[in-house]
Design a protein around this motif. Structure first.
Motif, PDB file in Angstrom:
ATOM      1  N   UNK A  72       0.831  -1.200   0.000  1.00 52.82           N
ATOM      2  CA  UNK A  72       0.000   0.000   0.000  1.00 52.82           C
ATOM      3  C   UNK A  72       0.870   1.256   0.000  1.00 52.82           C
ATOM      4  N   UNK A  73       2.000   1.223   0.725  1.00 52.71           N
ATOM      5  CA  UNK A  73       2.911   2.352   0.758  1.00 52.71           C
ATOM      6  C   UNK A  73       3.439   2.680  -0.632  1.00 52.71           C
ATOM      7  N   UNK A  74       3.867   1.649  -1.354  1.00 50.10           N
ATOM      8  CA  UNK A  74       4.378   1.859  -2.710  1.00 50.10           C
ATOM      9  C   UNK A  74       3.267   2.360  -3.627  1.00 50.10           C
ATOM     10  N   UNK A  75       2.059   1.826  -3.451  1.00 53.01           N
ATOM     11  CA  UNK A  75       0.941   2.274  -4.281  1.00 53.01           C
ATOM     12  C   UNK A  75       0.634   3.746  -4.035  1.00 53.01           C
ATOM     13  N   UNK A  76       0.650   4.157  -2.770  1.00 59.21           N
ATOM     14  CA  UNK A  76       0.409   5.567  -2.443  1.00 59.21           C
ATOM     15  C   UNK A  76       1.521   6.440  -3.019  1.00 59.21           C
ATOM     16  N   UNK A  77       2.766   5.958  -2.937  1.00 55.82           N
ATOM     17  CA  UNK A  77       3.890   6.707  -3.497  1.00 55.82           C
ATOM     18  C   UNK A  77       3.699   6.935  -4.990  1.00 55.82           C
ATOM     19  N   UNK A  78       3.401   5.875  -5.720  1.00 53.26           N
ATOM     20  CA  UNK A  78       3.223   6.005  -7.175  1.00 53.26           C
ATOM     21  C   UNK A  78       2.023   6.895  -7.487  1.00 53.26           C
ATOM     22  N   UNK A  79       0.920   6.710  -6.752  1.00 54.42           N
ATOM     23  CA  UNK A  79      -0.272   7.536  -6.994  1.00 54.42           C
ATOM     24  C   UNK A  79       0.022   9.008  -6.733  1.00 54.42           C
ATOM     25  N   UNK A  80       0.787   9.298  -5.667  1.00 59.96           N
ATOM     26  CA  UNK A  80       1.135  10.684  -5.357  1.00 59.96           C
ATOM     27  C   UNK A  80       1.992  11.291  -6.464  1.00 59.96           C
ATOM     28  N   UNK A 118      10.670  -2.655 -10.455  1.00 56.50           N
ATOM     29  CA  UNK A 118      11.240  -3.652 -11.357  1.00 56.50           C
ATOM     30  C   UNK A 118      12.122  -4.661 -10.628  1.00 56.50           C
ATOM     31  N   UNK A 119      12.703  -4.263  -9.508  1.00 58.21           N
ATOM     32  CA  UNK A 119      13.644  -5.161  -8.811  1.00 58.21           C
ATOM     33  C   UNK A 119      13.120  -5.631  -7.464  1.00 58.21           C
ATOM     34  N   UNK A 120      11.905  -5.229  -7.076  1.00 58.78           N
ATOM     35  CA  UNK A 120      11.437  -5.507  -5.727  1.00 58.78           C
ATOM     36  C   UNK A 120      11.320  -7.004  -5.446  1.00 58.78           C
ATOM     37  N   UNK A 121      11.005  -7.824  -6.449  1.00 56.59           N
ATOM     38  CA  UNK A 121      10.882  -9.264  -6.213  1.00 56.59           C
ATOM     39  C   UNK A 121      12.249  -9.921  -6.026  1.00 56.59           C
ATOM     40  N   UNK A 122      13.283  -9.371  -6.703  1.00 55.40           N
ATOM     41  CA  UNK A 122      14.622  -9.958  -6.608  1.00 55.40           C
ATOM     42  C   UNK A 122      15.414  -9.419  -5.432  1.00 55.40           C
ATOM     43  N   UNK A 123      15.286  -8.126  -5.169  1.00 57.58           N
ATOM     44  CA  UNK A 123      16.101  -7.484  -4.129  1.00 57.58           C
ATOM     45  C   UNK A 123      15.252  -6.421  -3.440  1.00 57.58           C
ATOM     46  N   UNK A 124      14.603  -6.814  -2.366  1.00 56.38           N
ATOM     47  CA  UNK A 124      13.668  -5.909  -1.680  1.00 56.38           C
ATOM     48  C   UNK A 124      14.396  -4.693  -1.100  1.00 56.38           C
ATOM     49  N   UNK A 125      15.574  -4.907  -0.535  1.00 53.58           N
ATOM     50  CA  UNK A 125      16.322  -3.802   0.069  1.00 53.58           C
ATOM     51  C   UNK A 125      16.700  -2.772  -0.988  1.00 53.58           C
ATOM     52  N   UNK A 126      17.211  -3.229  -2.111  1.00 51.78           N
ATOM     53  CA  UNK A 126      17.581  -2.319  -3.192  1.00 51.78           C
ATOM     54  C   UNK A 126      16.361  -1.561  -3.701  1.00 51.78           C
ATOM     55  N   UNK A 127      15.227  -2.255  -3.806  1.00 50.84           N
ATOM     56  CA  UNK A 127      14.012  -1.611  -4.286  1.00 50.84           C
ATOM     57  C   UNK A 127      13.580  -0.483  -3.360  1.00 50.84           C
ATOM     58  N   UNK A 128      13.622  -0.748  -2.049  1.00 48.36           N
ATOM     59  CA  UNK A 128      13.179   0.289  -1.114  1.00 48.36           C
ATOM     60  C   UNK A 128      14.157   1.452  -1.039  1.00 48.36           C
ATOM     61  N   UNK A 129      15.423   1.221  -1.342  1.00 43.40           N
ATOM     62  CA  UNK A 129      16.348   2.352  -1.471  1.00 43.40           C
ATOM     63  C   UNK A 129      15.934   3.238  -2.636  1.00 43.40           C
ATOM     64  N   UNK A 130      15.463   2.629  -3.732  1.00 46.81           N
ATOM     65  CA  UNK A 130      14.981   3.427  -4.875  1.00 46.81           C
ATOM     66  C   UNK A 130      13.715   4.193  -4.490  1.00 46.81           C
ATOM     67  N   UNK A 131      12.821   3.535  -3.745  1.00 41.40           N
ATOM     68  CA  UNK A 131      11.602   4.226  -3.306  1.00 41.40           C
ATOM     69  C   UNK A 131      11.964   5.419  -2.411  1.00 41.40           C
ATOM     70  N   UNK A 132      12.962   5.215  -1.551  1.00 39.81           N
ATOM     71  CA  UNK A 132      13.401   6.302  -0.671  1.00 39.81           C
ATOM     72  C   UNK A 132      13.915   7.485  -1.494  1.00 39.81           C
ATOM     73  N   UNK A 176       7.623   8.456   3.374  1.00 34.55           N
ATOM     74  CA  UNK A 176       9.047   8.365   3.710  1.00 34.55           C
ATOM     75  C   UNK A 176       9.240   7.633   5.036  1.00 34.55           C
ATOM     76  N   UNK A 177       8.407   7.946   6.034  1.00 35.15           N
ATOM     77  CA  UNK A 177       8.519   7.282   7.333  1.00 35.15           C
ATOM     78  C   UNK A 177       8.295   5.776   7.192  1.00 35.15           C
ATOM     79  N   UNK A 178       7.320   5.369   6.398  1.00 32.06           N
ATOM     80  CA  UNK A 178       7.040   3.949   6.214  1.00 32.06           C
ATOM     81  C   UNK A 178       8.155   3.255   5.428  1.00 32.06           C
ATOM     82  N   UNK A 179       8.702   3.943   4.421  1.00 29.31           N
ATOM     83  CA  UNK A 179       9.809   3.367   3.653  1.00 29.31           C
ATOM     84  C   UNK A 179      11.033   3.201   4.548  1.00 29.31           C
ATOM     85  N   UNK A 180      11.325   4.219   5.372  1.00 33.75           N
ATOM     86  CA  UNK A 180      12.467   4.123   6.292  1.00 33.75           C
ATOM     87  C   UNK A 180      12.253   2.978   7.283  1.00 33.75           C
TER      88      UNK A 180
END
Length: 360
Positions: A235-243, A284-298, A331-335
């Motif tokens: 939901x956090x990622x969805x809200x980010x993209x929607x925003x 694109x990478x969230x299924x392979x590397x969740x940590x790397x993906x959330x760094x991109x979201x950050x 940002x708080x949820x991603x962190x």
């Protein structure tokens, strides 16, 4: 030539300039500075809201107008007096909050000081305030975020905690925090002496008032509890993209609006496009590397906060606060998710370390 007892001039001379001048960075300063800025921004929003709700009353009469910038100055002076009067870390959270409220009351009237007619309603005021806050964030990041803290700075921070403990005692939490700082100091000069000092401090079950620590602790616990729910990260990622998509649409609409300069709309669209690209990269990478993906979201959220939102505030003034709040929550949820991922990666290493200690 033999150095004086306890003196090592060569060791001191090899340290960085700030350390030689007796200016170690405080490892906990980022939280205190965040409390200062949050208090300031919240004060601006509350002040504007109260003034609008009450019809913009004025304190004074007979040609006098006691502007709230004066109250802001008094609160900043009160914070400085407290910070300059008391030793140790206990006064800093309260000083940061009081100083932040004063800063908010001060900066809220910036429109009066950049216009010939002292216009409180100067349209770019919201963007100017936002720009000042962004600059302060970048300065804090340059001081505290770009280079790791040195062992000597951790030793100094542990000694600083001891200053409060000598007169007020240590709660279990405060003692654990001081020992953690000292552990990070390693073999820094004076670490053994600080360890002996910490052992000499009396126990005290009563916590000292810490408004920033209380709020930040509540937020950390709340966000970690949220990201623990299965649906919240998605939901956090969805809200980010929607925003981000919403910001692109707002920028395109502003581009067609004759009341807005083209470069404002371009800034909104370009900033949002960069955030969208980073968010897409993360997806694109969230299924392979969740940590790397959330760094991109950050990074996507940070681009929005530090760049895009400034153009939004230029175009929409204080009505852009809603988008800012959404970005901060995301940002708080991603962190929090990154913290959880870091903890899960460190847990096996800690387990191996404990196993090695048992074998030894």
């Amino acid at each position: 030539m033999t150095p004086p007892p306890g003196g090592h001039p060569d060791r001191v001379a090899s340290r960085r300039a700030l350390l030689r001048w007796g200016l170690p960075r405080d490892p906990g300063a980022s939280t205190t500075l965040a409390g200062f800025l949050v208090s300031g921004v919240a004060t601006v929003i509350v002040t504007r809201g109260l003034l609008a709700a009450t019809g913009y009353p004025q304190l004074g009469g007979d040609g006098l107008h006691i502007a709230h910038v004066l109250w802001g100055g008094l609160l900043m002076v009160a914070a400085l007096l407290a910070l300059l009067s008391f030793a140790g870390p206990a006064v800093r959270p309260a000083g940061a909050v009081v100083g932040g409220i004063g800063f908010g009351l001060f900066i809220d009237e910036i429109g009066k000081f950049v216009t010939d007619d002292n216009d409180y309603f100067f349209e770019p005021t919201a963007a100017l305030i936002y720009l000042v806050v962004v600059v302060l964030v970048l300065v804090a990041e340059a001081v505290h975020g770009r280079t790791p803290h040195l062992p000597e700075e951790y030793a100094a921070a542990a000694a600083d905690q001891a200053v409060a403990g000598l007169v007020g005692g240590f709660t279990p939490r405060a003692r654990a925090h001081a020992r953690d700082l000292l552990a990070r100091a390693g073999q820094a000069n004076g670490a053994a002496e600080v360890e002996a000092l910490l052992r000499a401090i009396d126990d005290d079950p009563r916590e000292a008032p810490n408004p920033i620590g209380a709020v930040s602790g509540w937020m950390v616990r709340g966000t970690r509890r949220l990201v623990g729910a299965r649906a919240v990260p998605a939901l956090t990622v969805a809200v980010l993209v929607a925003s981000i998509v919403t910001t692109v649409v707002r920028g395109l609409l502003a581009w067609q609006d004759a009341d807005h300069a083209w470069w404002m709309a371009a800034g909104m669209v370009v900033g949002a496009a960069v955030s969208l690209a980073l968010a897409g990269w993360g997806l694109a990478v969230v299924r392979r590397d969740r940590h790397r993906a959330y760094l991109r979201f950050r990074r996507a959220v940070l681009v929005s906060l530090l760049v895009t939102q400034w153009f939004v505030f230029l175009a929409e003034q204080f009505s852009a606060v809603g988008g800012l709040v959404v970005d901060l929550v995301v940002l708080a949820l991603v962190e929090a998710e990154l913290d959880q991922l870091d903890e899960s990666e460190l847990a096996p290493r800690r387990a191996r370390g404990r196993g090695a200690q048992r074998v030894a």
